[in-house]
Scaffold this motif. Structure first.
Motif, short mmCIF file in Angstrom:
data_model
loop_
_atom_site.label_atom_id
_atom_site.label_comp_id
_atom_site.label_asym_id
_atom_site.label_seq_id
_atom_site.Cartn_x
_atom_site.Cartn_y
_atom_site.Cartn_z
N SER A 1 0.84 -1.20 0.00
CA SER A 1 0.00 0.00 0.00
C SER A 1 0.87 1.24 0.00
O SER A 1 1.98 1.25 0.55
N VAL A 2 0.35 2.28 -0.62
CA VAL A 2 1.05 3.57 -0.73
C VAL A 2 0.11 4.65 -0.21
O VAL A 2 -1.02 4.78 -0.67
N LYS A 3 0.57 5.43 0.75
CA LYS A 3 -0.21 6.56 1.27
C LYS A 3 0.57 7.84 1.06
O LYS A 3 1.77 7.90 1.36
N ASN A 4 -0.09 8.85 0.53
CA ASN A 4 0.55 10.15 0.34
C ASN A 4 0.61 10.87 1.68
O ASN A 4 -0.42 11.22 2.26
N THR A 5 1.83 11.08 2.18
CA THR A 5 2.00 11.76 3.46
C THR A 5 2.61 13.16 3.29
O THR A 5 2.92 13.82 4.28
N GLY A 6 2.79 13.57 2.05
CA GLY A 6 3.38 14.88 1.79
C GLY A 6 2.37 15.89 1.30
O GLY A 6 1.15 15.67 1.35
N THR A 7 2.86 17.00 0.80
CA THR A 7 1.99 18.08 0.35
C THR A 7 1.85 18.13 -1.17
O THR A 7 1.12 18.96 -1.70
N THR A 8 2.55 17.21 -1.88
CA THR A 8 2.54 17.21 -3.35
C THR A 8 1.44 16.29 -3.87
O THR A 8 1.23 15.19 -3.36
N ASP A 9 0.74 16.73 -4.89
CA ASP A 9 -0.21 15.88 -5.58
C ASP A 9 0.57 14.87 -6.44
O ASP A 9 1.31 15.25 -7.34
N LEU A 10 0.43 13.59 -6.14
CA LEU A 10 1.17 12.54 -6.84
C LEU A 10 0.34 11.86 -7.92
O LEU A 10 0.60 10.71 -8.28
N SER A 11 -0.64 12.56 -8.46
CA SER A 11 -1.49 12.00 -9.51
C SER A 11 -0.66 11.38 -10.64
O SER A 11 0.29 12.01 -11.13
N PHE A 12 -1.01 10.14 -10.99
CA PHE A 12 -0.45 9.43 -12.14
C PHE A 12 1.01 9.03 -11.97
O PHE A 12 1.63 8.53 -12.92
N ALA A 13 1.58 9.22 -10.78
CA ALA A 13 2.94 8.73 -10.53
C ALA A 13 2.90 7.22 -10.36
O ALA A 13 1.86 6.62 -10.09
N SER A 14 4.05 6.58 -10.54
CA SER A 14 4.14 5.13 -10.41
C SER A 14 5.11 4.78 -9.29
O SER A 14 6.26 5.21 -9.30
N VAL A 15 4.63 4.02 -8.31
CA VAL A 15 5.47 3.56 -7.22
C VAL A 15 5.81 2.10 -7.51
O VAL A 15 5.05 1.19 -7.17
#
Length: 223
Positions: A132-146
């Protein structure tokens, strides 16, 4: 591409040649390609050291930055189910994520039939690294690949991986959705192949930026 990333890619090519597998590609439904890649170097050797350093690593010569205080350190090992705080970078997009390997699940050899790899994966057992990946920052990570996720065998070496271009229902690896802002969570999956039924995939390694371009080139491990 950083020098260490290029070295890892070269290692994968060498591993395939040693194994006698010069080409391991296939297609699914006529337009979905798969490309397995293998590295025979054990974790802890040649850039896969699993020992946790006592102090953060220094920035690399090619511009990679060591994780800040509170973030996972290169070489740090977690238990499956534990969460690592990870600096995230994809192209010009930078942010922070909480990354958790939730399970390493054994599949069935027949799962691979739709990938049309035939004898190239004969005797191999697929494992699904679910995370699982949770966004914990202030940047919009739309469409990024982890991605940059690998399986680990009991002796610490890397399991062969399969990268699928397209959909594979047993193990969906998707980019982050639109509007992936702070607090948003998504699950994903990576495929790892055990060489036989007697050898299991027992863990996983994440080696995305900045863990793939530090001088010591250590990833994060879950076991």
């Amino acid at each position: 591409m950083s020098t260490n990333t290029m070295r890892r890619a070269a290692t994968g090519v060498i591993g395939l040649a040693v194994a006698g597998t010069l080409s391991l590609t296939g297609c699914k439904n006529g337009n979905e390609e798969v490309a397995p890649a293998q590295s025979s170097a054990p974790a802890g050797q040649g850039g896969q050291d699993s020992a946790q350093p006592s102090t953060p690593a220094s920035p690399s010569a090619d511009g990679g930055q060591a994780p800040a205080a509170g973030q996972a350190k290169p070489g740090q090992t977690f238990k499956i189910g534990e969460t690592a705080q990870v600096p995230f970078s994809s192209g010009s997009t930078k942010g922070a994520i909480a990354l958790t390997i939730t399970t390493v699940e054994q599949g069935q050899p027949a799962d691979l039939d739709s990938l049309k790899l035939g004898d190239k994966v004969k005797g191999m057992i697929p494992y699904y690294i679910r995370y699982s990946v949770k966004n914990t920052g202030t940047t919009d990570l739309s469409f990024a690949s982890v991605s940059h996720m690998k399986g680990l065998l009991p002796d610490g070496s890397e399991a062969q991986g399969v990268s699928v271009i397209g959909k594979f229902e047993k193990c969906k690896d998707e980019t982050l959705p639109k509007g992936f802002t702070n607090g948003q969570t998504q699950t994903s999956c990576a495929i790892a192949l055990a060489p036989s039924a007697q050898t299991k995939v027992v863990g996983a390694e994440y080696w995305g930026d900045p863990y793939n371009n530090l001088n010591d080139s250590k990833g994060l491990f879950w076991k």
